[in-house]
Design a protein around this motif. Structure first.
Motif, PDB file in Angstrom:
ATOM      1  N   ILE A 104      -1.366  -0.977  -4.258  1.00 43.08           N
ATOM      2  CA  ILE A 104      -2.566  -0.118  -4.131  1.00 43.08           C
ATOM      3  C   ILE A 104      -2.247   1.198  -3.631  1.00 43.08           C
ATOM      4  O   ILE A 104      -1.506   1.405  -2.836  1.00 43.08           O
ATOM      5  CB  ILE A 104      -3.662  -0.800  -3.041  1.00 43.08           C
ATOM      6  N   VAL A 153       0.896  -1.166   0.084  1.00 44.32           N
ATOM      7  CA  VAL A 153       0.049   0.100   0.107  1.00 44.32           C
ATOM      8  C   VAL A 153       0.858   1.238   0.116  1.00 44.32           C
ATOM      9  O   VAL A 153       1.623   1.442   0.753  1.00 44.32           O
ATOM     10  CB  VAL A 153      -0.968  -0.111   1.267  1.00 44.32           C
ATOM     11  N   TYR A 154       0.749   1.957  -1.015  1.00 46.21           N
ATOM     12  CA  TYR A 154       1.670   3.321  -1.159  1.00 46.21           C
ATOM     13  C   TYR A 154       0.893   4.569  -1.028  1.00 46.21           C
ATOM     14  O   TYR A 154       0.115   4.920  -1.797  1.00 46.21           O
ATOM     15  CB  TYR A 154       2.423   3.306  -2.627  1.00 46.21           C
ATOM     16  N   ILE A 160     -10.382   0.220   0.243  1.00 48.63           N
ATOM     17  CA  ILE A 160      -8.905  -0.050   0.062  1.00 48.63           C
ATOM     18  C   ILE A 160      -8.787  -1.422   0.931  1.00 48.63           C
ATOM     19  O   ILE A 160      -8.115  -2.380   0.561  1.00 48.63           O
ATOM     20  CB  ILE A 160      -8.046   0.916   0.685  1.00 48.63           C
ATOM     21  N   PHE A 161      -9.179  -1.639   2.175  1.00 51.32           N
ATOM     22  CA  PHE A 161      -8.751  -2.872   3.113  1.00 51.32           C
ATOM     23  C   PHE A 161     -10.156  -3.711   3.261  1.00 51.32           C
ATOM     24  O   PHE A 161      -9.832  -4.795   3.632  1.00 51.32           O
ATOM     25  CB  PHE A 161      -8.493  -2.019   4.520  1.00 51.32           C
ATOM     26  N   TYR A 213     -10.601   2.967  -5.627  1.00 53.88           N
ATOM     27  CA  TYR A 213     -10.080   2.512  -4.382  1.00 53.88           C
ATOM     28  C   TYR A 213     -10.729   3.272  -3.272  1.00 53.88           C
ATOM     29  O   TYR A 213     -10.697   2.603  -2.175  1.00 53.88           O
ATOM     30  CB  TYR A 213      -8.644   2.347  -4.359  1.00 53.88           C
ATOM     31  N   LEU A 267      -0.108  -7.381   4.159  1.00 56.80           N
ATOM     32  CA  LEU A 267      -0.017  -5.922   4.106  1.00 56.80           C
ATOM     33  C   LEU A 267       1.105  -5.424   4.401  1.00 56.80           C
ATOM     34  O   LEU A 267       1.800  -5.541   5.548  1.00 56.80           O
ATOM     35  CB  LEU A 267      -1.398  -5.335   4.358  1.00 56.80           C
ATOM     36  N   VAL A 289      -2.823   4.777  -2.232  1.00 56.42           N
ATOM     37  CA  VAL A 289      -3.689   5.608  -1.651  1.00 56.42           C
ATOM     38  C   VAL A 289      -3.502   7.077  -1.693  1.00 56.42           C
ATOM     39  O   VAL A 289      -2.380   7.445  -1.168  1.00 56.42           O
ATOM     40  CB  VAL A 289      -3.775   5.088  -0.183  1.00 56.42           C
ATOM     41  N   MET A 335       3.363  -1.437   3.999  1.00 52.84           N
ATOM     42  CA  MET A 335       3.302   0.204   3.499  1.00 52.84           C
ATOM     43  C   MET A 335       4.670   0.521   2.766  1.00 52.84           C
ATOM     44  O   MET A 335       5.550   0.041   3.038  1.00 52.84           O
ATOM     45  CB  MET A 335       3.196   1.080   4.843  1.00 52.84           C
TER      46      MET A 335
END
Length: 268
Positions: free
Chosen positions: A213, A186-187, A246-247, A242, A257, A215, A259
């Motif tokens: 993904i 997740v970016y 997202i989650f 999204y 997951l 964000v 980051m």
């Protein structure tokens, strides 16, 4: 392209050469051209499947450049079109000629490979917009339908071949899919603007994660409102799809997951 790539085409052509002595010249070259063109379009349109779009492209291309192709290859354009459409999983269950079944056999021969995990992940890379749970469910359903079609086609032998090994490979592929854990990156950021540094991080992250993904959110320290990233700026990522989703679609048993961050200073 990760799965439907030139390597897949080469594997199918290699299988075709093994059967060359059993095919007449026109059938052989028609099948060779069908193999080359069958995955030329990957995405479905509003009105047509990817296979139908590939067939249309092949017909237009081969017709436009017929003086070149007919000089070197003896082929039947209608047969090329028919064989391309044959590769659509939705068409597998229909009655097939031996030549059409041979085309399907070549297309599915990758299931004989033991490394099914990499194939699932390659297909996921080609479908980055698809949520993980939807991908697993849809992929699993397609595999089970393909297996049923193979079992149906397997009742009558063709070119001294059977689908036995492919059917066994599909069973293995389903098991691998059901036990697969996906690495999700997740970016987050304001991306105001999205610059080369961000894109470099995304390119590096794609080599580490199965799915990324992005964000995008407003940074309260920046007064100017953010400009939303467009899908032209980030290939296969449209940020507004999204938002709010997202989650909740990420099964924690299926996903790991992490980051993604770029390290610029000590606060990062």
């Amino acid at each position: 392209r990760y799965y439907h790539d030139i390597k897949h085409i080469e594997e199918m052509l290699r299988q075709l050469t093994y059967k060359r002595h059993e095919l007449d010249t026109k059938t052989y070259w028609s099948m060779a051209l069908a193999i080359i063109f069958h995955d030329v379009v990957l995405e479905n349109s509003t009105h047509n499947t990817a296979e139908k779009l590939s067939e249309q492209y092949a017909r237009e291309h081969l017709t436009e450049h017929s003086s070149f192709y007919t000089k070197y290859y003896d082929f039947d354009l209608d047969l090329v079109s028919s064989l391309i459409l044959t590769t659509s999983p939705e068409k597998y269950s229909e009655y097939r000629t031996n030549v059409e079944k041979l085309m399907i056999y070549f297309d599915l021969h990758r299931f004989c490979n033991k490394n099914q995990k990499s194939y699932h992940l390659q297909i996921l890379h080609e479908n980055q917009k698809t949520p993980i749970d939807s991908f697993v469910n849809k992929r699993g359903s397609i595999l089970k339908e393909v297996k049923q079609s193979c079992e149906k086609m397997n009742k009558i032998s063709f070119f001294n071949l059977t689908f036995d090994e492919i059917i066994s490979g599909i069973d293995n592929s389903v098991t691998v899919l059901e036990n697969l854990t996906f690495k999700i990156g997740v970016y987050p950021g304001s991306f105001h603007p999205l610059h080369k540094g961000h894109k470099d991080i995304i390119n590096q992250a794609e080599k580490v994660f199965d799915k990324i993904i992005i964000v995008q959110a407003q940074n309260p320290e920046k007064e100017e409102p953010i400009k939303l990233i467009t899908e032209y700026e980030v290939i296969n990522a449209k940020s507004d799809e999204y938002i709010g989703n997202i989650f909740k679609s990420l099964d924690t048993d299926k996903c790991e997951l992490s980051m993604i961050r770029g390290l610029r200073n000590s606060s990062d």
